[in-house]
Design an enzyme around this catalytic site. Structure first.
Site, mmCIF file in Angstrom:
data_model
loop_
_atom_site.group_PDB
_atom_site.id
_atom_site.type_symbol
_atom_site.label_atom_id
_atom_site.label_comp_id
_atom_site.label_asym_id
_atom_site.label_seq_id
_atom_site.Cartn_x
_atom_site.Cartn_y
_atom_site.Cartn_z
ATOM 1 N N SER A 105 0.802 -1.652 -0.316
ATOM 2 C CA SER A 105 -0.144 0.247 -0.242
ATOM 3 C C SER A 105 0.761 0.963 0.174
ATOM 4 O O SER A 105 1.925 0.784 0.560
ATOM 5 C CB SER A 105 -0.852 -0.178 1.305
ATOM 6 N N TYR A 140 -3.434 -0.645 9.949
ATOM 7 C CA TYR A 140 -3.655 -0.796 8.391
ATOM 8 C C TYR A 140 -1.765 -0.099 8.616
ATOM 9 O O TYR A 140 -1.231 -1.364 7.497
ATOM 10 C CB TYR A 140 -4.324 -0.317 7.911
#
Ligand code: NAD
Length: 252
Positions: A144, A157
């Site tokens: 990410s 996350y």
């Protein structure tokens, strides 16, 4: 000249392949010729139809990667199809949003278990199989922008995706000489369930869009080329990178 991107005869496991980026990656790998083992919690009907349309073999394995229970089952089912495992795409992932000051242990553990712990142990199980088969392989971790940046309101996350970038490098260092390429892809902002809350927030949505040099959110299909590249012999000497596919976000 040999097509460096041809995956004919290869078998690829793709986790979280029922929707979003995982589905797009499965379809792209199938389009390049790879048979697909699609792993996920829910029905894979749409992914199956899209992959079979390309003429490749397809198999679905129902599995909840919030625990390690399905790991051996996934590897066994993939091998049962009579194939080697050539490619693993660790795509399944979840996100929980809350201010760090209020973040719960459950939202920490749930995200770390799927995004990092299961990813590591599935990679380990698949790599063991690849080593026995002796043909090497390709492992691709879906990281990410939060592998490089902090973000806000997504502490577990960011921790999981930053950890995944580190894990990608460690596994590359350990397995490169054994013929296994471990790399990552860092998607920017793509239109999937994962970003629904952001896209529904007019302020956040326009802030994000105005910062993307390409001037648009990513379409899941935009990710396919990077996945095919890292899964193919074109990437045989590529180890331990996390390749941004982000419309230029990190360049800004
Ligand atoms: P998504 O929510 O549409 O897809 C997530 C996938 O993971 C689904 O297939 C889901 O079923 C699967 N999954 C989640 N928990 C699971 C579990 N316990 N067991 C098995 N499967 C499980 O979102 P997406 O955007 O397609 O996300 C795919 C990956 O891409 C994730 O790792 C996500 O973090 C990453 N990512 C997405 C974006 C984006 O902009 N959409 C950006 C960067 C990274």
């Amino acid at each position: 000249m040999k097509n460096l991107f041809d995956l004919t005869g290869k078998t690829a496991i793709v986790t979280g392949a029922n929707t979003g980026l995982g589905q797009a990656i499965a379809v792209a790998l199938a389009g390049a010729g790879a048979g697909i083992v699609a792993v996920g919690r829910s029905a894979m009907d749409e992914t199956e139809r899209l992959c079979r349309d390309t003429g490749v073999a397809f198999r679905a394995v129902q599995a909840d990667l919030s625990s390690l229970e399905p790991i051996d089952r996934i590897v066994a089912a993939s091998a049962e199809a009579g194939n080697r495992i050539d490619i693993l795409v660790n795509n399944a992932g979840i996100i929980r949003r809350a201010d760090a000051i209020d973040f719960t242990e459950k939202d920490w553990d749930d995200v770390m278990n799927v995004n990092l712990k299961s990813t590591f142990f599935l990679s380990q199980a698949v790599a063991r199989r690849m080593l026995v088969d002796g043909h090497g392989g390709k492992i691709i971790n879906i990281a990410s922008l939060l592998s490089f940046q902090g973000g806000i309101r997504i502490p577990s996350y960011t921790a999981s995706k930053s950890g995944l970038a580190g894990l990608t490098r460690l596994l590359a260092c350990e397995w490169a000489a054994k013929g296994i390429n471990v790399n990552g892809i860092a998607p920017g902002y793509f239109v999937t369930n994962n970003t629904e809350a952001l896209r529904n927030d007019p302020k956040r949505s326009s802030e994000i869009l105005s910062r993307i040099p390409a001037g648009r959110w990513g379409d899941p299909g935009d990710l396919g080329g990077a996945a095919v590249f890292l899964a193919s012999s074109a990437a045989d000497y590529v180890h331990g990178i996390v390749l941004p596919v982000d419309g230029g976000w990190l360049a800004r």
